[in-house]
Design an enzyme around this catalytic site. Structure first.
Site, PDB file in Angstrom:
ATOM      1  N   GLY A  96       0.831  -1.204   0.000  1.00 46.10           N
ATOM      2  CA  GLY A  96       0.000   0.000   0.000  1.00 46.10           C
ATOM      3  C   GLY A  96       0.862   1.250   0.000  1.00 46.10           C
ATOM      4  N   VAL A 134       1.717   2.811   6.394  1.00 47.69           N
ATOM      5  CA  VAL A 134       0.836   3.667   7.189  1.00 47.69           C
ATOM      6  C   VAL A 134       0.426   2.988   8.486  1.00 47.69           C
ATOM      7  CG1 VAL A 134      -0.101   4.961   5.241  1.00 47.69           C
ATOM      8  CG2 VAL A 134      -1.257   2.876   5.978  1.00 47.69           C
ATOM      9  N   ASP A 135       0.521   1.661   8.517  1.00 47.56           N
ATOM     10  CA  ASP A 135       0.026   0.931   9.685  1.00 47.56           C
ATOM     11  C   ASP A 135       0.926   1.048  10.910  1.00 47.56           C
ATOM     12  OD1 ASP A 135      -2.267   0.034   8.395  1.00 47.56           O
ATOM     13  OD2 ASP A 135      -1.212  -1.676   7.517  1.00 47.56           O
ATOM     14  N   GLU A 172     -10.660  -0.294  10.998  1.00 39.60           N
ATOM     15  CA  GLU A 172     -11.331  -1.250  10.106  1.00 39.60           C
ATOM     16  C   GLU A 172     -11.164  -2.688  10.584  1.00 39.60           C
ATOM     17  OE1 GLU A 172      -9.590  -1.475   6.157  1.00 39.60           O
ATOM     18  OE2 GLU A 172      -7.583  -1.158   6.960  1.00 39.60           O
ATOM     19  N   LEU A 186      -8.360   8.150   0.976  1.00 41.62           N
ATOM     20  CA  LEU A 186      -8.147   9.574   1.196  1.00 41.62           C
ATOM     21  C   LEU A 186      -7.119   9.812   2.296  1.00 41.62           C
ATOM     22  CD1 LEU A 186     -10.595   9.723  -0.634  1.00 41.62           C
ATOM     23  CD2 LEU A 186     -11.672  11.307   0.946  1.00 41.62           C
ATOM     24  N   GLN A 187      -7.135   8.943   3.333  1.00 40.33           N
ATOM     25  CA  GLN A 187      -6.249   9.171   4.470  1.00 40.33           C
ATOM     26  C   GLN A 187      -4.789   8.922   4.137  1.00 40.33           C
ATOM     27  OE1 GLN A 187      -7.179   6.046   7.741  1.00 40.33           O
ATOM     28  NE2 GLN A 187      -8.456   5.445   6.013  1.00 40.33           N
ATOM     29  N   ARG A 188      -4.498   7.883   3.381  1.00 45.02           N
ATOM     30  CA  ARG A 188      -3.080   7.582   3.156  1.00 45.02           C
ATOM     31  C   ARG A 188      -2.514   8.354   1.962  1.00 45.02           C
ATOM     32  NH1 ARG A 188      -3.334   1.336   0.758  1.00 45.02           N
ATOM     33  NH2 ARG A 188      -3.630   2.003  -1.391  1.00 45.02           N
TER      34      ARG A 188
END
EC number: 2.7.1.90
Lengths: 419, 419
Positions: free
Chosen positions: B13, B143-144, B247, B298-300
């Site tokens: 991602g 991002v995680d 999520e 949108l966030q990442r």
């Protein structure tokens, strides 16, 4: 004529810039102490007048009022509350006049959409009839951009910018991973009746085949086959497809696509949003891997990426409302009048409230392409200047630092309201 | 020793800052022409090596490479593609070595998460075994925030900032309208296995009772009654409640809450997202009006609101990867080492790839409150510096102007890959 007080109220869905209009009203009023005493703001909009819950803005510093210019949402509270017609509920209007009279309120500035302009007009009429003349000026506000006459509504330019930026950014994300991941990305925007917000996503398209690729508008009944054909052609040509869909999208029989009979495990109806409904069509008919985003309140609250043009107009129309009142106008609303699009030149005009009350401006047919799946160059020419310029709020510790009001209440002078 | 070429690939991602790492790698390599010839970038990550689709970054100007620092998503394309173990699919690894050999590639910079560090390590081992020594350096990205050892992973700080800003802004929106509209607002964030992103929303809470009010993490099995009690108490105390949910939230039996057997009108299973599932609980059990947002990509991708700290670290670790290679290290990954939290001081460290490959860092118990419905002060202390600072991209016509590569391909020298 001695100075009289003013009542300011926010109405309906809030925006990234409605407080900029509040700042404009309060700042302009402070410049005219000879005519306007104190600006009282309604707690939760018009409900604040009905329940005599008023904030005395005189206790807020000039710095705090200036900070409203960059603070999103409704600093005084807003309300989804539509006063009924004069015949149906005269008591509510009489109560407003009662509270106004008790606090010597001679000016009513109502910051809202078409419904609110209707209310402001009725208050003006009733005040006249009840021997309590009050100057009622509307201040336009709605992310939906659906007020007539004015070139645009404060609130719209910023949500348009947010959606265009989000589309460009998420579009890059999808493009860079489509080979092994998501093929179809769906972004759901606000817009129950008018497609302006979804249309603004088209501003992100800076070259042929750049996202967005399909825009689904409430003005065009969904032709599922035509839509899926376009998505498929797009994926086959460039590997992925970005779809922007307005929450108000309907089928040919007038049903909201968002309300397609989805049921949870217990059989309860779920209004799942239009994005998952569209995603299901893509999955079931085309088999592509999909993702969707639902921006919801994030889009209209996104002051961090507000349009500088929008902020400037919101502030200017707040100021103009006061200036119209002081010039002796009544039952009018200041508007944005476009002189030219490129470069964007505009000035403040005015319109009688009766000409905007309860009227909705949808996207004209000339702004929608022949297949009803995208917007035209005419639409882009209209939209482009509205998102121009950045107007960043101040940050502290990595987060925007928004205004915090003292919010001192005015002592009540009327009996409680029985509604 | 003559200069050898480098291969750079993006994996998994994408993020708002993975291209900043790419810029760091390419810029540092250009400073050492005596050791590194050309940096080839894989089209769609490691697939670009397997299929011998390489972009010659030497054709990109210094300005374009500098612009990668502020460009989100994967400029060269990324892939969700995990090479199998050496025993299961030796052919893939041998193919990589074949392509590397054909283009005299002596350095492999792999920009990804735990899976990718595993791959980089295996390539290093196999090159050795096949008599083709290659320096393999990982560049952390996710991002995680779930890579071990490093203080944080580039990509996380920016998504954390996005979620914190969105929570503050949407929280103001909900607060200002709760009297007549939405009582419970739910924001769904990414984070399938670790709750770092949802946890970052807590940074928005600048005073008691400010949003967010509840954070649901994948590390804590959902106790529906406890959750609903907290929501109800919050609404009764302050009028509204903002819930942020990861999520990856699961029930006590390990099922994803997002996968609660929702069916559309045709009876098809719908993975509707965790936000609507949580919203349904609120509606059915408490009856409150709700809204939800699903930020999804949108966030990442939100480079427009990236954390300056994150951008700086992403760029620095890209540079550091090259410097580690030139210093003779192999099978290592540069890390962020925290010296102090306030003020935030850090330096670049390193870790063997085997120590990070396929390991997931979840939120420690000390970062989660006793009821499992919020984070602790320790978590906030850890998170706060990671979102610090703004690093705005340039804008043109109201939109961020992101880098566009020439993307010139290298002529193939190997036979086609049969996979």
């Amino acid at each position: 004529m001695p100075a009289r007080n003013a009542f300011y109220a926010q109405s309906g869905g809030v925006t990234a810039v409605i407080n900029a209009s509040a700042a404009g009203v309060i700042e302009a009023a402070r410049e005219h102490p000879e005519a306007i005493g104190t600006v009282y703001a309604g707690v939760n909009g018009i409900l604040g007048a009905l329940h005599e819950q008023l904030i005395d803005t005189a206790h807020e510093s000039a710095q705090t009022i200036a900070a409203l210019r960059y603070t999103p949402a409704g600093a005084f509270g807003s309300a989804r509350y539509k006063l009924k017609g004069l015949e149906e509920n005269r008591a509510e209007y009489e109560r407003l006049i009662e509270v106004f009279r008790a606090h010597d309120i001679g000016y009513f500035f109502y910051n809202g959409g078409g419904d609110s302009q209707d209310t402001a007009q009725k208050v003006s009429q009733l005040g006249e009839a009840m021997g309590y003349p009050i100057t009622c000026i509307g201040v336009p506000k709605t992310v939906d951009n659906d007020l007539p006459v004015t070139d645009t509504c404060p609130g719209f330019g910023s949500v348009a910018k947010y959606i265009a930026v989000a589309t460009r950014e998420a579009g890059l994300d999808v493009a860079s991973m489509a080979e092994t991941s998501t093929r179809v990305f769906i972004l759901e925007t606000m817009g129950r009746h008018a497609g302006w917000i979804a249309a603004a996503s088209a501003l992100a398209q800076d070259r042929e085949d750049a996202p967005p690729h399909v825009i689904l508008l409430p003005e065009v009944a969904l032709d599922e086959q035509r839509f899926l054909d376009r998505v498929q052609a797009c994926v086959e040509r460039i590997g992925y497809c970005v779809v922007v869909v307005s929450e108000g999208l309907r089928t040919a029989d007038g049903q909201f696509v968002a309300d397609q009979g989805t049921r949870d495990a217990f059989g309860h109806a779920q209004l799942g949003g239009v994005a998952p409904a569209v995603a299901s069509m893509v999955r079931d008919r085309l088999g592509y891997k999909y993702h969707y985003a639902i921006a919801d309140y994030l889009q209209r609250a996104a002051r961090h990426i507000a349009s500088a043009t929008d902020v400037e107009q919101a502030h200017a129309l707040g100021r103009a409302a006061v200036e119209l009142a002081l010039a002796g106008h009544n039952a009018v609303m200041p508007t944005v009048v476009r002189e030219s699009g490129s470069p964007y030149r505009w000035h403040v005009g005015q319109v009688p409230l009766e000409a905007v009350a309860n009227r909705e401006a949808k996207m004209p047919a000339s702004y929608i392409d022949a297949e009803g799946l995208f917007v035209t160059e005419a639409a882009l020419r209209y939209l482009r200047p509205l998102i121009a310029g950045e107007d960043y709020p101040p940050y502290r510790d990595g987060l925007p630092e928004y205004a915090r009001l003292r919010g001192e209440r005015v002592a009540p002078r009327c009996p409680p309201f029985r509604d």
